[in-house]
Design a protein around this motif. Structure first.
Motif, PDB file in Angstrom:
ATOM      1  N   ALA A  24       0.787  -1.202  -0.004  1.00 34.89           N
ATOM      2  CA  ALA A  24       0.022  -0.049   0.080  1.00 34.89           C
ATOM      3  C   ALA A  24       0.852   1.335  -0.006  1.00 34.89           C
ATOM      4  O   ALA A  24       0.434   2.241  -0.708  1.00 34.89           O
ATOM      5  CB  ALA A  24      -1.019   0.010   1.217  1.00 34.89           C
ATOM      6  N   TYR A  25       1.894   1.328   0.798  1.00 37.72           N
ATOM      7  CA  TYR A  25       2.913   2.638   0.867  1.00 37.72           C
ATOM      8  C   TYR A  25       3.560   2.481  -0.592  1.00 37.72           C
ATOM      9  O   TYR A  25       3.577   3.878  -0.977  1.00 37.72           O
ATOM     10  CB  TYR A  25       3.737   2.381   1.749  1.00 37.72           C
ATOM     11  CG  TYR A  25       4.986   3.529   2.182  1.00 37.72           C
ATOM     12  CD1 TYR A  25       4.021   4.402   2.758  1.00 37.72           C
ATOM     13  CD2 TYR A  25       5.927   3.341   1.389  1.00 37.72           C
ATOM     14  CE1 TYR A  25       5.272   5.765   2.917  1.00 37.72           C
ATOM     15  CE2 TYR A  25       6.951   4.607   1.644  1.00 37.72           C
ATOM     16  CZ  TYR A  25       6.344   5.789   2.411  1.00 37.72           C
ATOM     17  OH  TYR A  25       7.231   6.790   2.649  1.00 37.72           O
ATOM     18  N   SER A  26       3.909   1.515  -1.071  1.00 36.61           N
ATOM     19  CA  SER A  26       4.429   1.637  -2.406  1.00 36.61           C
ATOM     20  C   SER A  26       3.339   2.240  -3.518  1.00 36.61           C
ATOM     21  O   SER A  26       3.724   2.962  -4.474  1.00 36.61           O
ATOM     22  CB  SER A  26       5.072   0.272  -2.988  1.00 36.61           C
ATOM     23  OG  SER A  26       5.959  -0.069  -2.051  1.00 36.61           O
ATOM     24  N   ALA A  27       2.243   1.921  -3.492  1.00 38.83           N
ATOM     25  CA  ALA A  27       1.090   2.235  -4.184  1.00 38.83           C
ATOM     26  C   ALA A  27       0.813   3.624  -4.009  1.00 38.83           C
ATOM     27  O   ALA A  27       0.775   4.763  -4.924  1.00 38.83           O
ATOM     28  CB  ALA A  27      -0.038   1.514  -4.121  1.00 38.83           C
ATOM     29  N   ALA A  28       1.035   4.202  -2.835  1.00 37.92           N
ATOM     30  CA  ALA A  28       0.778   5.658  -2.473  1.00 37.92           C
ATOM     31  C   ALA A  28       2.037   6.637  -2.918  1.00 37.92           C
ATOM     32  O   ALA A  28       1.859   7.723  -3.120  1.00 37.92           O
ATOM     33  CB  ALA A  28       0.277   5.750  -1.107  1.00 37.92           C
ATOM     34  N   ALA A  29       3.158   5.961  -2.604  1.00 35.65           N
ATOM     35  CA  ALA A  29       4.422   6.800  -2.606  1.00 35.65           C
ATOM     36  C   ALA A  29       5.327   5.957  -3.364  1.00 35.65           C
ATOM     37  O   ALA A  29       6.291   5.375  -2.849  1.00 35.65           O
ATOM     38  CB  ALA A  29       4.869   7.377  -1.269  1.00 35.65           C
ATOM     39  N   PRO A  30       5.348   5.657  -4.794  1.00 39.18           N
ATOM     40  CA  PRO A  30       6.297   4.566  -5.062  1.00 39.18           C
ATOM     41  C   PRO A  30       7.663   5.301  -5.497  1.00 39.18           C
ATOM     42  O   PRO A  30       7.867   6.654  -5.490  1.00 39.18           O
ATOM     43  CB  PRO A  30       5.675   4.552  -6.370  1.00 39.18           C
ATOM     44  CG  PRO A  30       4.714   5.729  -6.881  1.00 39.18           C
ATOM     45  CD  PRO A  30       4.332   6.314  -5.521  1.00 39.18           C
ATOM     46  N   VAL A  31       8.556   4.373  -5.328  1.00 32.99           N
ATOM     47  CA  VAL A  31       9.955   4.780  -5.719  1.00 32.99           C
ATOM     48  C   VAL A  31      10.219   4.979  -7.470  1.00 32.99           C
ATOM     49  O   VAL A  31       9.890   4.124  -8.151  1.00 32.99           O
ATOM     50  CB  VAL A  31      11.237   3.939  -5.434  1.00 32.99           C
ATOM     51  CG1 VAL A  31      12.383   4.298  -5.784  1.00 32.99           C
ATOM     52  CG2 VAL A  31      10.973   3.785  -3.785  1.00 32.99           C
ATOM     53  N   ARG A  32      10.476   6.254  -7.815  1.00 34.35           N
ATOM     54  CA  ARG A  32      10.596   6.336  -9.101  1.00 34.35           C
ATOM     55  C   ARG A  32      11.907   6.076  -9.771  1.00 34.35           C
ATOM     56  O   ARG A  32      12.914   6.744  -9.791  1.00 34.35           O
ATOM     57  CB  ARG A  32      10.494   8.015  -9.685  1.00 34.35           C
ATOM     58  CG  ARG A  32       9.242   8.459  -9.346  1.00 34.35           C
ATOM     59  CD  ARG A  32       8.035   7.940  -9.938  1.00 34.35           C
ATOM     60  NE  ARG A  32       6.625   8.223  -9.686  1.00 34.35           N
ATOM     61  CZ  ARG A  32       5.241   7.774  -9.865  1.00 34.35           C
ATOM     62  NH1 ARG A  32       5.453   6.787 -10.644  1.00 34.35           N
ATOM     63  NH2 ARG A  32       4.293   8.499  -9.596  1.00 34.35           N
ATOM     64  N   TRP A  33      11.993   4.646  -9.919  1.00 33.10           N
ATOM     65  CA  TRP A  33      13.383   4.198 -10.550  1.00 33.10           C
ATOM     66  C   TRP A  33      13.570   4.698 -11.720  1.00 33.10           C
ATOM     67  O   TRP A  33      14.944   4.311 -12.192  1.00 33.10           O
ATOM     68  CB  TRP A  33      13.188   2.465 -10.484  1.00 33.10           C
ATOM     69  CG  TRP A  33      13.207   1.993  -9.156  1.00 33.10           C
ATOM     70  CD1 TRP A  33      11.980   1.329  -8.696  1.00 33.10           C
ATOM     71  CD2 TRP A  33      14.024   1.672  -8.189  1.00 33.10           C
ATOM     72  NE1 TRP A  33      12.056   0.879  -7.458  1.00 33.10           N
ATOM     73  CE2 TRP A  33      13.317   1.277  -7.040  1.00 33.10           C
ATOM     74  CE3 TRP A  33      15.193   2.223  -7.675  1.00 33.10           C
ATOM     75  CZ2 TRP A  33      13.728   1.045  -5.734  1.00 33.10           C
ATOM     76  CZ3 TRP A  33      15.857   1.933  -6.665  1.00 33.10           C
ATOM     77  CH2 TRP A  33      15.086   1.365  -5.618  1.00 33.10           C
ATOM     78  N   ASP A  34      12.646   4.884 -12.634  1.00 31.18           N
ATOM     79  CA  ASP A  34      13.085   5.573 -13.949  1.00 31.18           C
ATOM     80  C   ASP A  34      14.068   6.767 -13.813  1.00 31.18           C
ATOM     81  O   ASP A  34      14.570   7.298 -14.839  1.00 31.18           O
ATOM     82  CB  ASP A  34      12.003   5.971 -14.585  1.00 31.18           C
ATOM     83  CG  ASP A  34      10.891   4.561 -15.256  1.00 31.18           C
ATOM     84  OD1 ASP A  34      11.738   3.577 -15.138  1.00 31.18           O
ATOM     85  OD2 ASP A  34       9.857   4.936 -15.465  1.00 31.18           O
TER      86      ASP A  34
END
Length: 590
Positions: A298-308
């Motif tokens: 859920a935390y990744s969905a709300a604040a994902p790490v922009r690996w790009d």
């Protein structure tokens, strides 16, 4: 100016004036000298006049500071102390957006449901329960993304659907190795769905993106629970009371109905998880794993790490001759090898085997591994060549596409030759887990080469995601075809063609092989199935942790039990046999 100063210094009380001025400058005022009324009055009036007119520096005297100089200097900040100079932000801090909003009630309930289902269902093995647990976790991630104003994109839907489809493999197959590949691939696709990556660093690192969110997700969930509890204490108490009443009613009336009807008792026993006090530590651990995993998702969905945001700079461009000459030489070497392969196909293997002096199976086995490594190294060469390719203009792009395109086409022929050699080897010795695995990997490498060719024609923007999709599709297809069942079926067909069969090896397969082994004649059938019958009778798994392969094998053995042939099974399949020139005592680990 000098006359006035001399007159002032010669007047009575001038020394008093200067002394008072010095005292005012130093912060102390001397007491007046009582030498008569007039003098005392003058002494009282002098400080007022002295404070309003400037005092010469020579008369003021040295200024005494209130605080010593070594205490006035500011100390250097300590980087180890809070408030000091902080180190630059890390990679995750720079790539992750600001903190998400407070966790919502929908996400909280979904996380709690995931944790409870993990504790109740995952303790007895893997089956349909893994898919059941994943559904509320996916809903929690969806609610968290919606609260953070993230939209559902097409590629996100592709990754999510693919991950859920891969979790269906444990519900279908009993073999552990395709199930493991499916679960790992499902976690990777789920992470890609949460982060929305598209570049090479994004796809490679985004598939592992849940792990950096474990600690942050736990802290985010705890803060959200505290905020929600402070704002709605009355509603929390109401929900707890309602849940407690519902549980009590279910237990009381469920027990009454179960004691009234044996069929209902059996149905209730099959549907209800078997939870005992003895395995409570294991259940608590599974609850914690489900809770932390759902919060991380859920935390990744709300604040994902922009690996790009991680960019890989291209290498230094080489000139055409320096770059193209080694690749052209490699293409000529590939062409010479492929020409020889065509001669072998036209002239037949007998002539080649006569010249080499090797049996057919040995010739095929030696060639497959070398060709597999040649395919892997060719992909590495293509990646490095693209990094240092010339980038001067349209002519350079045409050169790069022509040289690398020819190398991809020639490598595809090498892949076909490797698969042909594996087919010869399997025909001689039978199919095993290792052989079907490496053949599947070689086939997937061929698909990657086709995707690289397509990227050279249509552009490489979708290439990272296309390769990830091909890998997930390969794992899904590998699980759906039931590799253990395919191995057993191929070995049974070889036996029907008057070739030997390795019963000891087939007995070590999973329950997915039972339908094919059930077609063997006696006593081979019973000797092959006796271990499966004993294991299935010992394991009484509930419905949510039983695969379809296990249920099907159990039904077959209940209808047609294996017969007891005693020591006769030890001698079956052990007779000496010359397999294309190989004696029985020649060990072949492959």
């Amino acid at each position: 100016m000098s006359d006035q100063s001399s007159d002032a210094s010669s007047r009575p009380g001038a020394s008093l004036e200067s002394g008072e001025a010095a005292g005012a400058a130093s912060g102390t005022v001397p007491e007046p000298v009582s030498e008569g009324p007039g003098r005392a009055k003058a002494a009282e009036e002098k400080p007022a006049r002295a404070s309003t007119r400037p005092v010469p520096a020579q008369n003021a005297g040295p200024e005494v500071p209130k605080v010593p100089a070594y205490l006035q200097a500011q100390p250097r900040p300590d980087v180890w102390l809070r408030g000091g100079h902080q180190p630059p932000p890390g990679v995750l801090t720079r790539l992750r957006p600001p903190s998400p909003p407070v966790i919502g009630p929908g996400t909280l309930w979904s996380v709690l449901a995931t944790a409870l289902l993990s504790a109740l269902l995952l303790g007895d093995g893997l089956g349909a329960n893994l898919l059941i647990v994943a559904v509320p976790a996916a809903l929690g991630a969806f609610f968290a993304a919606r609260s953070a104003a993230r939209r559902l994109r097409p590629w996100t839907a592709v990754w999510a659907v693919g991950g859920l489809a891969l979790l269906a493999i444990p519900a279908l197959r009993e073999a552990g190795w395709p199930v493991f590949l499916a679960v790992v691939s499902a976690l990777a696709l789920g992470s890609l769905a949460l982060h929305g990556s598209r570049s090479w660093p994004g796809v490679l690192l985004g598939s592992l993106g849940l792990f950096p969110s474990v600690a942050a997700g736990a802290r985010w969930g705890w803060r959200g629970v505290r905020v929600r509890a402070d704002d709605s204490r009355g509603r929390v108490r109401t929900a707890v009371r309602t849940t407690a009443v519902a549980v009590v009613l279910l237990i009381v009336f469920g027990a009454l109905f179960a004691s009234a009807d044996a069929a209902f008792a059996d149905l209730l026993g099959d549907l209800t998880p078997d939870v005992s006090i003895g395995d409570s530590p294991w259940r608590a651990f599974l609850f914690a794993v489900g809770l932390v995993g759902a919060l991380a998702a859920a935390y990744s969905a709300a604040a994902p790490v922009r690996w790009d945001g991680i960019t890989v700079r291209p290498g230094k461009a080489r000139n055409r001759a320096e770059w193209a000459l080694p690749l052209i030489v490699l293409n000529l070497l590939f062409a010479a090898f492929i020409t020889l392969q065509l001669v072998v196909l036209l002239g037949g293997y007998d002539k080649v085997l006569e010249e080499t002096g090797l049996p057919l199976a040995e010739y095929a086995r030696q060639g497959f591994w070398q060709l597999l490594w040649a395919t892997v190294l060719t992909l590495l060469v293509i990646a490095l060549a693209l990094r240092w390719a010339p980038r001067g203009g349209p002519g350079d792009r045409t050169l790069v596409r022509s040289v690398l395109g020819a190398l991809c086409v020639l490598t595809l022929v090498v892949v076909a030759s490797a698969l042909r050699r594996m087919d010869l080897y399997v025909d001689a010795f039978g199919l095993t887990r290792l052989r079907i695995s490496v053949a599947a990997v070689e086939l997937w490498l061929g698909v990657v080469l086709v995707l690289i060719l397509a990227a050279g024609v249509f552009g490489a923007r979708l290439l990272p995601r296309a390769i990830a999709v091909s890998a997930a599709a390969g794992v899904l297809a590998f699980g759906l075809v039931s590799p253990d069942g395919l191995i057993a079926e191929q070995n049974v067909q070889r036996y029907d063609a008057d070739k030997t069969i390795d019963i000891d090896y087939l007995k070590g397969l999973s329950a997915d092989a039972v339908p094919a082994l059930n077609t063997l004649p006696e006593p081979l059938r019973s000797c092959a199935l006796e271990n499966f019958e004993r294991d299935l009778a010992r394991q009484e798994a509930p419905w949510y942790s039983s695969s379809w392969g296990e249920v099907r094998a159990r039904d077959i053995l209940e209808k047609h039990p294996a017969q007891n042939h005693g020591t006769e099974c030890y001698s079956l399949g052990q007779e000496s046999d010359e397999r294309d020139g190989y004696e029985e005592d020649s060990y072949d680990p492959y």
